[in-house]
Motif scaffolding. Structure first.
Motif, mmCIF file in Angstrom:
data_model
loop_
_atom_site.group_PDB
_atom_site.id
_atom_site.type_symbol
_atom_site.label_atom_id
_atom_site.label_comp_id
_atom_site.label_asym_id
_atom_site.label_seq_id
_atom_site.Cartn_x
_atom_site.Cartn_y
_atom_site.Cartn_z
ATOM 1 N N LEU A 122 28.622 -15.404 61.210
ATOM 2 C CA LEU A 122 28.499 -15.749 60.749
ATOM 3 C C LEU A 122 27.654 -16.023 59.180
ATOM 4 C CD1 LEU A 122 31.123 -18.221 60.155
ATOM 5 C CD2 LEU A 122 29.877 -19.841 60.876
ATOM 6 N N LEU A 123 26.741 -16.101 59.414
ATOM 7 C CA LEU A 123 25.751 -16.679 57.949
ATOM 8 C C LEU A 123 25.146 -15.008 57.444
ATOM 9 C CD1 LEU A 123 22.689 -18.480 60.037
ATOM 10 C CD2 LEU A 123 24.949 -19.580 58.043
ATOM 11 N N ILE A 124 25.544 -14.187 58.118
ATOM 12 C CA ILE A 124 25.495 -12.768 57.287
ATOM 13 C C ILE A 124 27.322 -12.361 56.567
ATOM 14 C CG2 ILE A 124 25.824 -10.321 57.818
ATOM 15 C CD1 ILE A 124 22.854 -11.134 57.963
ATOM 16 N N THR A 125 28.359 -12.873 57.078
ATOM 17 C CA THR A 125 29.691 -13.276 56.239
ATOM 18 C C THR A 125 29.462 -13.927 54.854
ATOM 19 O OG1 THR A 125 30.765 -12.839 58.415
ATOM 20 C CG2 THR A 125 31.910 -12.893 56.308
ATOM 21 N N ALA A 126 28.884 -15.081 55.073
ATOM 22 C CA ALA A 126 28.791 -15.834 54.432
ATOM 23 C C ALA A 126 27.694 -15.233 53.167
ATOM 24 C CB ALA A 126 28.196 -17.704 54.802
ATOM 25 N N LEU A 127 26.767 -14.858 53.352
ATOM 26 C CA LEU A 127 25.720 -14.189 52.656
ATOM 27 C C LEU A 127 26.703 -13.031 51.918
ATOM 28 C CD1 LEU A 127 23.030 -13.906 51.080
ATOM 29 C CD2 LEU A 127 22.276 -12.273 52.863
ATOM 30 N N ILE A 128 27.338 -11.957 52.333
ATOM 31 C CA ILE A 128 27.939 -11.178 51.919
ATOM 32 C C ILE A 128 29.125 -11.118 50.764
ATOM 33 C CG2 ILE A 128 29.872 -8.939 51.729
ATOM 34 C CD1 ILE A 128 28.744 -8.430 55.220
ATOM 35 N N PHE A 129 30.393 -12.645 51.741
ATOM 36 C CA PHE A 129 31.007 -13.280 50.094
ATOM 37 C C PHE A 129 29.883 -14.222 48.884
ATOM 38 C CE2 PHE A 129 34.119 -13.408 53.465
ATOM 39 C CZ PHE A 129 34.882 -13.015 52.816
ATOM 40 N N ARG A 130 28.448 -14.190 49.003
ATOM 41 C CA ARG A 130 27.672 -14.985 48.031
ATOM 42 C C ARG A 130 27.028 -13.479 47.080
ATOM 43 N NH1 ARG A 130 26.559 -16.230 44.095
ATOM 44 N NH2 ARG A 130 24.898 -18.295 43.265
ATOM 45 N N ALA A 131 27.258 -12.587 47.966
ATOM 46 C CA ALA A 131 26.644 -11.421 47.038
ATOM 47 C C ALA A 131 27.630 -10.579 46.148
ATOM 48 C CB ALA A 131 25.909 -10.397 47.867
ATOM 49 N N MET A 132 28.569 -11.373 46.712
ATOM 50 C CA MET A 132 29.795 -10.412 45.678
ATOM 51 C C MET A 132 30.339 -11.254 44.305
ATOM 52 S SD MET A 132 33.211 -10.317 48.426
ATOM 53 C CE MET A 132 34.621 -9.680 47.055
ATOM 54 N N PRO A 133 30.382 -10.253 43.252
ATOM 55 C CA PRO A 133 30.671 -10.287 41.905
ATOM 56 C C PRO A 133 31.244 -12.063 41.771
ATOM 57 C CG PRO A 133 30.480 -8.049 41.853
ATOM 58 C CD PRO A 133 30.811 -9.135 42.796
ATOM 59 N N PRO A 134 31.238 -13.138 41.694
ATOM 60 C CA PRO A 134 32.259 -14.236 40.876
ATOM 61 C C PRO A 134 33.443 -13.824 40.926
ATOM 62 C CG PRO A 134 30.201 -14.836 40.644
ATOM 63 C CD PRO A 134 30.339 -14.094 40.588
ATOM 64 N N ILE A 135 33.372 -12.855 39.550
ATOM 65 C CA ILE A 135 34.841 -12.098 39.229
ATOM 66 C C ILE A 135 36.006 -11.529 39.772
ATOM 67 C CG2 ILE A 135 34.104 -10.136 38.014
ATOM 68 C CD1 ILE A 135 36.025 -12.814 36.292
ATOM 69 N N THR A 136 35.133 -11.352 41.351
ATOM 70 C CA THR A 136 36.203 -10.077 42.366
ATOM 71 C C THR A 136 36.471 -11.813 42.583
ATOM 72 O OG1 THR A 136 34.170 -10.032 43.807
ATOM 73 C CG2 THR A 136 34.750 -8.697 41.648
ATOM 74 N N LEU A 137 35.809 -12.267 43.004
ATOM 75 C CA LEU A 137 37.305 -13.413 43.390
ATOM 76 C C LEU A 137 38.306 -14.500 42.765
ATOM 77 C CD1 LEU A 137 34.195 -14.869 45.919
ATOM 78 C CD2 LEU A 137 35.859 -13.570 46.612
ATOM 79 N N VAL A 138 37.637 -14.286 41.432
ATOM 80 C CA VAL A 138 38.493 -15.352 41.565
ATOM 81 C C VAL A 138 40.219 -14.779 40.745
ATOM 82 C CG1 VAL A 138 38.719 -15.862 38.876
ATOM 83 C CG2 VAL A 138 36.629 -16.049 39.413
ATOM 84 N N ALA A 139 39.679 -13.359 40.588
ATOM 85 C CA ALA A 139 41.367 -12.379 40.297
ATOM 86 C C ALA A 139 42.021 -12.560 41.087
ATOM 87 C CB ALA A 139 40.480 -10.788 39.816
ATOM 88 N N GLY A 140 41.488 -12.707 42.540
ATOM 89 C CA GLY A 140 42.249 -12.903 43.937
ATOM 90 C C GLY A 140 43.284 -14.088 44.223
#
Length: 293
Positions: A122-140
């Motif tokens: 669960l912590l690794i999954t959270a870390l992966i999401f944190r490593a993603m560029p924020p702009i990729t999440l905003v587009a969704g």
């Protein structure tokens, strides 16, 4: 007993102090130069013919009969109503910090005391999401926000910023909780506390510096954000950073650079005050997360 600095050779001390002094000048000069220039007119501060005009303020004197003027601050705060952007910024920061810390403290404490294998993943999954560029999440988020007619308002931006910030908050608070002995929980339970009462009355007071440190980093993420707030907020709901960018103008609209300079100084000053006010808690919080005890 002589201090470690006094025991150092004279040459090494001079080199160390010289390096610190040069580093301080390089780090502080941009802010002080911007602060100085915010009281000049654009033709002085951005003079190409003679850079000393930024120091003497020749054109500022010609326009305002003084080497300094507050016209840029008046234009930004009164004419462009920058105070609205300041209020929006602090509203966003307040709710982002409160929501992130609430979820982060409860989640971090639960994960630190959990013995299940899924905790690590669960912590690794959270870390992966944190490593993603924020702009990729905003587009969704854009399409559903447009369809539900909730684009451009503060609550949706707060939700997105919390979602982006939560993995970092969870990881940081989890590390703080792991450094607190589990015997404290067990002692509180022996005295008749429930799990939540042990968390509230025993654990949280012990790691309060860590909560303040994490909250400050959450505040800075929301305070300095540009990509999320620029894409998700309408012009009337802009926070400070997108508003400063708007002062600079675009290909189609003319901006006012000095309004932007004054707004930058206005936006930076609270950060100095905040860090100076919480410096002890920040240092103790960072060292608490780095030392096993």
């Amino acid at each position: 007993m002589a201090s470690k600095a006094q025991r150092m050779p004279l040459g090494l001390r001079i080199l160390t102090y010289g390096f610190v002094f040069v580093w301080f000048i390089l780090a502080a000069f941009p802010f002080f130069w911007t602060f100085w220039g915010s009281f000049k007119v654009e033709l002085d501060f951005f003079s190409i013919a003679d850079w000393t005009n930024a120091l003497t303020g020749e054109r500022t004197k010609a326009a305002y009969d003084s080497a300094f003027t507050g016209a840029a601050y008046h234009g930004a705060w009164v004419q462009e109503e920058f105070w609205r952007n300041v209020i929006n910024t602090f509203i966003v920061c307040f709710f982002v910090v409160c929501t992130s810390l609430t979820i982060g403290t409860l989640g971090g404490y639960a994960l630190s005391r959990s013995s299940f294998r899924y905790t690590f993943w669960l912590l690794i999954t959270a870390l992966i999401f944190r490593a993603m560029p924020p702009i990729t999440l905003v587009a969704g988020y854009l399409l559903p926000f447009f369809e539900w007619n909730v684009w451009g308002i503060l609550p949706t931006t707060i939700i997105v910023l919390v979602a982006i910030n939560q993995p970092f908050t969870l990881w940081m608070l989890h590390s703080f909780f792991q450094n607190i002995p589990k015997e404290l929980d067990e002692s509180a339970k022996v005295d008749g506390c429930t799990q939540f009462q042990a968390f509230r009355h025993v654990i949280v007071p012990v790691m309060w510096p860590g909560v303040i440190t994490t909250g400050l980093f959450s505040f800075l993420l929301a305070y300095n954000d540009f990509a999320v707030t620029a894409m998700l907020l309408s012009e009337s709901n802009r926070t400070m950073v997108p508003a400063i960018a708007a002062f600079l103008g675009t290909t189609y609209t003319e901006g006012n650079v000095m309004f932007a300079v004054a707004a930058v100084v206005s936006a930076t000053a609270p950060l100095f005050i905040l860090v100076m006010f919480f410096q002890r808690q920040i240092v103790s919080g960072l060292t608490a997360g780095a030392v096993k005890g």
